[in-house]
Scaffold this active site. Sequence first.
Site, mmCIF file in Angstrom:
data_model
loop_
_atom_site.group_PDB
_atom_site.id
_atom_site.type_symbol
_atom_site.label_atom_id
_atom_site.label_comp_id
_atom_site.label_asym_id
_atom_site.label_seq_id
_atom_site.Cartn_x
_atom_site.Cartn_y
_atom_site.Cartn_z
ATOM 1 N N LYS A 34 1.994 -3.999 6.484
ATOM 2 C CA LYS A 34 2.334 -3.839 5.216
ATOM 3 C C LYS A 34 3.864 -3.825 5.003
ATOM 4 C CE LYS A 34 -1.536 -4.344 3.432
ATOM 5 N NZ LYS A 34 -1.963 -5.747 2.821
ATOM 6 N N SER A 75 0.868 -1.303 0.069
ATOM 7 C CA SER A 75 -0.041 -0.045 -0.051
ATOM 8 C C SER A 75 1.017 1.102 -0.002
ATOM 9 C CB SER A 75 -0.919 -0.045 1.185
ATOM 10 O OG SER A 75 -1.434 1.121 1.681
ATOM 11 N N TYR A 121 -1.849 -0.956 11.077
ATOM 12 C CA TYR A 121 -2.159 -1.570 9.644
ATOM 13 C C TYR A 121 -0.814 -1.407 8.562
ATOM 14 C CZ TYR A 121 -3.674 -1.399 4.942
ATOM 15 O OH TYR A 121 -3.688 -1.638 3.454
HETATM 16 P P1 NAD Z 1 -11.339 -6.202 1.164
HETATM 17 O O1 NAD Z 1 -11.475 -6.305 2.731
HETATM 18 O O2 NAD Z 1 -12.432 -5.962 0.410
HETATM 19 O O3 NAD Z 1 -10.812 -7.759 0.946
HETATM 20 C C1 NAD Z 1 -9.963 -8.633 1.503
HETATM 21 C C2 NAD Z 1 -10.573 -9.787 1.863
HETATM 22 O O4 NAD Z 1 -9.737 -10.727 2.424
HETATM 23 C C3 NAD Z 1 -11.604 -9.882 2.427
HETATM 24 O O5 NAD Z 1 -12.681 -10.468 1.489
HETATM 25 C C4 NAD Z 1 -11.547 -10.536 3.623
HETATM 26 O O6 NAD Z 1 -12.688 -11.512 3.973
HETATM 27 C C5 NAD Z 1 -10.402 -11.748 3.464
HETATM 28 N N1 NAD Z 1 -9.660 -11.864 4.518
HETATM 29 C C6 NAD Z 1 -9.315 -11.011 5.434
HETATM 30 N N2 NAD Z 1 -8.369 -11.723 6.409
HETATM 31 C C7 NAD Z 1 -8.507 -13.062 5.878
HETATM 32 C C8 NAD Z 1 -8.054 -14.311 6.422
HETATM 33 N N3 NAD Z 1 -7.172 -14.425 7.712
HETATM 34 N N4 NAD Z 1 -8.128 -15.534 5.732
HETATM 35 C C9 NAD Z 1 -8.801 -15.358 4.696
HETATM 36 N N5 NAD Z 1 -9.488 -14.405 3.944
HETATM 37 C C10 NAD Z 1 -9.123 -13.298 4.741
HETATM 38 O O7 NAD Z 1 -10.146 -5.246 1.030
HETATM 39 P P2 NAD Z 1 -9.466 -5.017 -0.319
HETATM 40 O O8 NAD Z 1 -9.882 -3.278 -0.661
HETATM 41 O O9 NAD Z 1 -9.877 -5.836 -1.464
HETATM 42 O O10 NAD Z 1 -7.994 -4.965 -0.032
HETATM 43 C C11 NAD Z 1 -7.132 -6.196 -0.544
HETATM 44 C C12 NAD Z 1 -5.870 -6.025 -0.233
HETATM 45 O O11 NAD Z 1 -5.257 -4.683 -0.705
HETATM 46 C C13 NAD Z 1 -5.522 -5.732 1.356
HETATM 47 O O12 NAD Z 1 -4.390 -6.644 1.588
HETATM 48 C C14 NAD Z 1 -5.383 -4.289 1.470
HETATM 49 O O13 NAD Z 1 -4.750 -4.124 2.793
HETATM 50 C C15 NAD Z 1 -4.752 -3.938 0.476
HETATM 51 N N6 NAD Z 1 -4.922 -2.783 0.109
HETATM 52 C C16 NAD Z 1 -6.243 -1.979 -0.008
HETATM 53 C C17 NAD Z 1 -6.381 -0.700 -0.156
HETATM 54 C C18 NAD Z 1 -7.859 -0.093 -0.452
HETATM 55 O O14 NAD Z 1 -7.944 1.238 -0.357
HETATM 56 N N7 NAD Z 1 -8.802 -0.827 -0.531
HETATM 57 C C19 NAD Z 1 -5.373 0.054 -0.340
HETATM 58 C C20 NAD Z 1 -3.867 -0.444 -0.591
HETATM 59 C C21 NAD Z 1 -3.632 -1.656 -0.281
HETATM 60 N N1 UFG Z 2 -11.807 12.006 3.589
HETATM 61 C C1 UFG Z 2 -12.510 12.928 3.797
HETATM 62 N N2 UFG Z 2 -13.923 12.428 4.395
HETATM 63 C C2 UFG Z 2 -14.018 11.023 4.811
HETATM 64 C C3 UFG Z 2 -12.984 10.042 4.230
HETATM 65 C C4 UFG Z 2 -11.895 10.502 3.779
HETATM 66 O O1 UFG Z 2 -12.479 13.936 3.959
HETATM 67 O O2 UFG Z 2 -15.151 10.520 5.231
HETATM 68 C C5 UFG Z 2 -10.405 12.230 2.998
HETATM 69 C C6 UFG Z 2 -9.121 12.271 3.897
HETATM 70 O O3 UFG Z 2 -8.966 12.942 4.786
HETATM 71 C C7 UFG Z 2 -7.889 12.137 2.601
HETATM 72 C C8 UFG Z 2 -8.843 11.697 1.530
HETATM 73 O O4 UFG Z 2 -10.365 11.970 1.619
HETATM 74 O O5 UFG Z 2 -7.655 13.420 2.290
HETATM 75 C C9 UFG Z 2 -8.821 10.146 1.115
HETATM 76 O O6 UFG Z 2 -8.920 9.190 2.393
HETATM 77 P P1 UFG Z 2 -9.119 7.695 2.321
HETATM 78 O O7 UFG Z 2 -9.374 7.331 3.493
HETATM 79 O O8 UFG Z 2 -10.205 7.222 1.108
HETATM 80 O O9 UFG Z 2 -7.717 7.282 2.015
HETATM 81 P P2 UFG Z 2 -6.310 7.528 2.464
HETATM 82 O O10 UFG Z 2 -5.284 7.889 1.464
HETATM 83 O O11 UFG Z 2 -6.439 8.173 3.912
HETATM 84 O O12 UFG Z 2 -6.020 5.752 3.047
HETATM 85 C C10 UFG Z 2 -6.254 4.972 2.171
HETATM 86 C C11 UFG Z 2 -6.151 3.718 3.010
HETATM 87 C C12 UFG Z 2 -5.070 3.335 3.298
HETATM 88 C C13 UFG Z 2 -4.245 3.223 2.468
HETATM 89 C C14 UFG Z 2 -4.152 4.340 1.588
HETATM 90 C C15 UFG Z 2 -3.262 4.210 0.132
HETATM 91 O O13 UFG Z 2 -7.252 3.801 3.936
HETATM 92 O O14 UFG Z 2 -5.037 1.968 4.270
HETATM 93 O O15 UFG Z 2 -5.518 4.658 0.984
HETATM 94 O O16 UFG Z 2 -3.768 3.125 -0.808
HETATM 95 F F1 UFG Z 2 -2.758 2.961 2.625
#
Ligand code: NAD
Ligand code: UFG
Length: 351
Positions: A157, A129, A153
């Site tokens: 990562k 991430s 979190y």
């Molecule tokens: P998500 O929660 O929609 O998907 C994660 C999935 O993993 C879920 O379906 C959950 O049920 C499953 N899971 C969690 N722990 C488990 C376990 N121990 N065993 C089996 N299944 C398990 O999240 P997402 O947004 O699809 O994110 C996927 C990956 O990408 C994650 O590792 C997250 O940290 C990473 N990531 C997400 C974002 C974002 O903004 N969505 C940004 C950067 C990185």
């Molecule tokens: N924001 C608002 N109101 C809300 C939610 C978010 O103003 O209700 C703003 C935040 O302050 C930020 C922007 O919208 O300025 C984006 O916020 P997000 O929470 O959507 O995303 P972040 O970049 O803060 O964080 C997300 C995930 C992290 C990940 C990161 C990069 O939560 O885990 O994206 O992938 F690391």
Amino acid sequence: MSLSILVTGGAGYIGSHTALQLLLGGYKVVVVDNLDNSSQISLERVAQLAQDHGPNLSFHKFDLRDKPALEELFASEKFDAVIHFAGLKAVGESVQKPVIYYDNNLIGTIVLLDVMASHGCKKLVFSSSATVYGWPKVVPCTEESPICAMNPYGRTKLFGEEMCRDVYKSDSTWKIILLRYFNPVGAHPSGAIGDDPRGIPNNLMPFVQQVAVGRRPALTVYGTDYGTKDGTGIRDYIHVVDLADGHIAALNKLSDPSVVCTGCEVYNLGTGKGTSVLEMVTAFEKASGKKIPLVMAGRRPGDAEVVYASTEKAEQELNWKAKYGIDEMCRDQWNWANNNPYGYEPCASTD
Ligand code: NAD
Ligand code: UFG
């Protein structure tokens, strides 16, 4: 014969979109997910969207930390590579419940690496991430920018990346790609799959979408005094289908014998463009025709001011570049929300 890919966390937001792109690309996809933060309906829809390729998808419901279950799966199937999405991802919750995050995200990864090694499957794509860039002093963030963790979190990562680097150092037959995602948003253009977070959304666009469908009264804008064009935070939003395609590009690099692949490489997946909160809200209002009421508030603790990616390395070495802009992201986010205002399981909604 088609390559067989194990997708951990494949029922979730990014995993389901990636599973679909894999199926459409001719891969066989095996999903392991404990459905902790997802619904099996996402996979039913993926199979439908994949049409003739749908039968190439199979699902196993268990926790990745269940080593005997994972061993059994690896004994019964040969995987060409693994894409590891499974993990918990709510920053605020990780501060409240750090042990649960370390247990789930780290033990899950350790068990996976161990079982993969013992079955000779040594190709891995790991979900990292942009959180590892913390509050970047210089943007765009390149893969060489300093990394740090701002919360538990983020630390999972960072540790996940380090474990992968150490595993490669100990055994150079591994091929690992660490993908640092910026801010995935949007949904598949069909409107059949999308982001369906449990409880109150932490992230901007799921919250905006719930305001648009009437589930929440207003969006709270966290911080209007940043040194940015309109005072709100800037991020690099990336369409989830582009992100999914980035995983196929990573697999191509891992699997193509003619491509030089160093053992453990990291790539940013972003668009390289920064968009403010207010710009994103305006684009969503235009796409949806809905007014999003705003409540201006102070900064959210731990938030960075400006984060966006350098995309050069992924363009050059993965031959991948994001295709969609924020208008398409908002169009598809709205299409998903409008068709599924309460997500996959309206009766189970926790509103
Ligand atoms: P998500 O929660 O929609 O998907 C994660 C999935 O993993 C879920 O379906 C959950 O049920 C499953 N899971 C969690 N722990 C488990 C376990 N121990 N065993 C089996 N299944 C398990 O999240 P997402 O947004 O699809 O994110 C996927 C990956 O990408 C994650 O590792 C997250 O940290 C990473 N990531 C997400 C974002 C974002 O903004 N969505 C940004 C950067 C990185
Ligand atoms: N924001 C608002 N109101 C809300 C939610 C978010 O103003 O209700 C703003 C935040 O302050 C930020 C922007 O919208 O300025 C984006 O916020 P997000 O929470 O959507 O995303 P972040 O970049 O803060 O964080 C997300 C995930 C992290 C990940 C990161 C990069 O939560 O885990 O994206 O992938 F690391």
